[in-house]
Design a protein around this motif. Structure first.
Motif, PDB file in Angstrom:
ATOM      1  N   SER A   1      29.486  41.348  35.395  1.00  0.00           N
ATOM      2  CA  SER A   1      29.006  40.169  36.103  1.00  0.00           C
ATOM      3  C   SER A   1      28.897  40.493  37.589  1.00  0.00           C
ATOM      4  O   SER A   1      29.403  41.509  38.062  1.00  0.00           O
ATOM      5  CB  SER A   1      29.964  39.002  35.895  1.00  0.00           C
ATOM      6  OG  SER A   1      30.036  38.647  34.544  1.00  0.00           O
ATOM      7  N   SER A   2      28.247  39.612  38.324  1.00  0.00           N
ATOM      8  CA  SER A   2      28.194  39.784  39.772  1.00  0.00           C
ATOM      9  C   SER A   2      29.429  39.150  40.397  1.00  0.00           C
ATOM     10  O   SER A   2      30.066  38.261  39.815  1.00  0.00           O
ATOM     11  CB  SER A   2      26.933  39.136  40.341  1.00  0.00           C
ATOM     12  OG  SER A   2      27.024  37.724  40.248  1.00  0.00           O
ATOM     13  N   SER A   3      29.763  39.597  41.584  1.00  0.00           N
ATOM     14  CA  SER A   3      30.910  39.014  42.302  1.00  0.00           C
ATOM     15  C   SER A   3      30.712  37.527  42.524  1.00  0.00           C
ATOM     16  O   SER A   3      31.652  36.725  42.397  1.00  0.00           O
ATOM     17  CB  SER A   3      31.097  39.729  43.647  1.00  0.00           C
ATOM     18  OG  SER A   3      31.404  41.087  43.459  1.00  0.00           O
ATOM     19  N   ASP A   4      29.483  37.133  42.851  1.00  0.00           N
ATOM     20  CA  ASP A   4      29.195  35.716  43.104  1.00  0.00           C
ATOM     21  C   ASP A   4      29.432  34.863  41.868  1.00  0.00           C
ATOM     22  O   ASP A   4      29.936  33.736  41.966  1.00  0.00           O
ATOM     23  CB  ASP A   4      27.752  35.547  43.592  1.00  0.00           C
ATOM     24  CG  ASP A   4      27.540  36.097  44.994  1.00  0.00           C
ATOM     25  OD1 ASP A   4      28.553  36.268  45.711  1.00  0.00           O
ATOM     26  OD2 ASP A   4      26.390  36.357  45.362  1.00  0.00           O
TER      27      ASP A   4
END
Length: 432
Positions: free
Chosen positions: A11-14
């Protein structure tokens, strides 16, 4: 058999930050620059309530990976005044020193979150420790006011859940964390832990989410099956699923074998030890903080005494599991605060305990296997981006041959295959 899934898509950090509560998200942003690779891969699976086995290099943030979701969920309950007097998470550590350290590292972020990011009305999230060192009075207090996160060892957990008074406070546990699984699974101690977890399952009102952590272990599928072997889905006729988050890519290492003499093969063993102690003293004096690993408690104590006589005095100390609790904790405190130049230990400091800034590991004698070597080497530079520096000192020609093979295996990324005890009737008899 378990249904095994290897996690591949990160996943992305955001995306992860968006799923955290505001207090935890703000704390993380103010404390860390970003998530590490294992955190990006594994945290979403934990958030989705999947059983998870996490395997990644030392110093890559595995412990926070496991605990971040749990901290977040407990913070949400604290905000809504929904925290009850019961245990929500059980964390099982193979050694008492690591359990003590995790207690510190959990309490610190929880205090920071409460002080800076939570309103005064929020409930306090309690962390408790139960090991062989825990006094009877503290155990009684734990029954009256249970911790929300219980940190324990396999043996203490087995004793605790055998108690009728203790069982109600763990009946609704939601998370079960097992750390440093490589040191438990291939031993009869691990077999006993498996029985303890099965016993816990008979007490639980609902199946518990299981999270296993280690830096070094193969075959991963067998370890994953150990983690979920007693899951209640099996008794309901379903196939239990477990996700494996493996972050490969060995860290850069500064690793070398040092011989105490050009005539090493001609020297008697006593002379080799005498000269190795001199080499260790020189290495300690050339570095800020050194961790020296010996293979026995007797050798640990002998090295401490020899190094003191050579002039290091109170700047060197010993640490092993047979020591009095106060002495052991005092050495850990001194080491973490930079008050010691060196600590000599057998195995009690080889796990993922945060012992401050160690810039050199010395191993005297062959550690016997690759995973133990990597665990010990990884104590130096034990932080994200750190480069472990280690020096191996053979005690004999056989040691030298084994260390050369060990170094070659580490350089090409080979791992020991864990062997699992079978049909341990002695352990079963003890448990019954």
């Amino acid at each position: 058999m378990a249904r095994i899934e290897y996690l591949e898509k990160s996943s992305s950090s955001d995306d992860i930050l968006a799923r955290l509560s505001a207090p935890v998200r703000n704390w993380f942003n103010d404390t860390f620059s970003d998530f590490t690779d294992p955190q990006i891969l594994a945290i979403p699976a934990i958030m989705d309530s999947k059983h998870l086995l996490l395997c990644s290099p030392t110093g890559s943030g595995k412990t926070l990976t496991a605990f971040l979701t749990i901290i977040d969920q407990l913070v949400r309950k604290a905000l809504n005044k929904e925290l009850e007097n019961k245990v929500y998470c059980v964390y099982i550590s193979p050694i008492k020193a690591l359990a003590n350290d995790i207690q510190k590292n959990l309490i610190k972020p929880l205090k920071e979150i409460k002080a800076k990011y939570l309103p005064d009305r929020a409930q306090e999230i309690r962390v408790g420790l139960r090991t062989g060192d825990t006094s009877q009075s503290d155990r009684q207090k734990m029954l009256r006011k249970p911790p929300h996160i219980l940190i324990t060892t396999p043996e203490s957990m087995a004793i605790a859940i055998a108690s009728k008074r203790f069982q109600p406070i763990v009946a609704t546990v939601q998370w079960l964390l097992i750390d440093e699984m490589h040191s438990l699974v291939p031993s009869k101690r691990g077999t006993h832990l498996a029985l303890t977890i099965s016993h816990l399952d008979t007490i639980l009102q609902n199946p518990v989410q299981r999270i296993g952590i280690s830096a070094t272990m193969e075959p991963l599928e067998t370890v994953a099956e150990f983690l979920v072997a007693s899951d209640d889905e099996n008794t309901r006729g379903g196939e239990v699923g477990v996700s494996i988050a493996k972050v490969s890519g060995a860290r850069e290492l500064d690793l070398d074998i040092l011989l105490c003499s050009n005539r090493f093969s001609d020297l008697p063993l006593k002379d080799i030890l005498d000269r190795n102690v001199e080499v260790i003293k020189d290495l300690i004096e050339a570095h800020n903080t050194t961790l020296v690993f010996a293979n026995t408690r007797k050798m640990t104590e002998e090295l401490v005494q020899r190094l003191k006589i050579l002039g290091l005095g109170d700047l060197v100390a010993g640490h092993h599991g047979s020591m009095d609790k106060k002495i052991r904790l005092g050495v850990e405190h001194q080491l973490k605060n930079g008050e010691l130049r060196a600590v000599v230990t057998s195995s009690s400091l080889e796990m993922g305990i945060d012992i401050g800034s160690v810039d050199l590991v010395v191993q005297i004698g062959s550690p016997g296997d690759i995973s133990t070597a990597l665990q010990r080497i990884g104590r130096a530079g034990h932080h994200v981006g750190g480069i472990p520096r280690a020096r191996l000192l053979p005690q004999s020609v056989d040691d030298l041959i084994e260390m050369a093979a060990l170094q070659a295996a580490i350089q090409i990324g080979d791992m020991d295959e864990l062997k699992f005890p079978q049909n341990c009737l002695d352990v079963l008899a003890q448990f019954l």
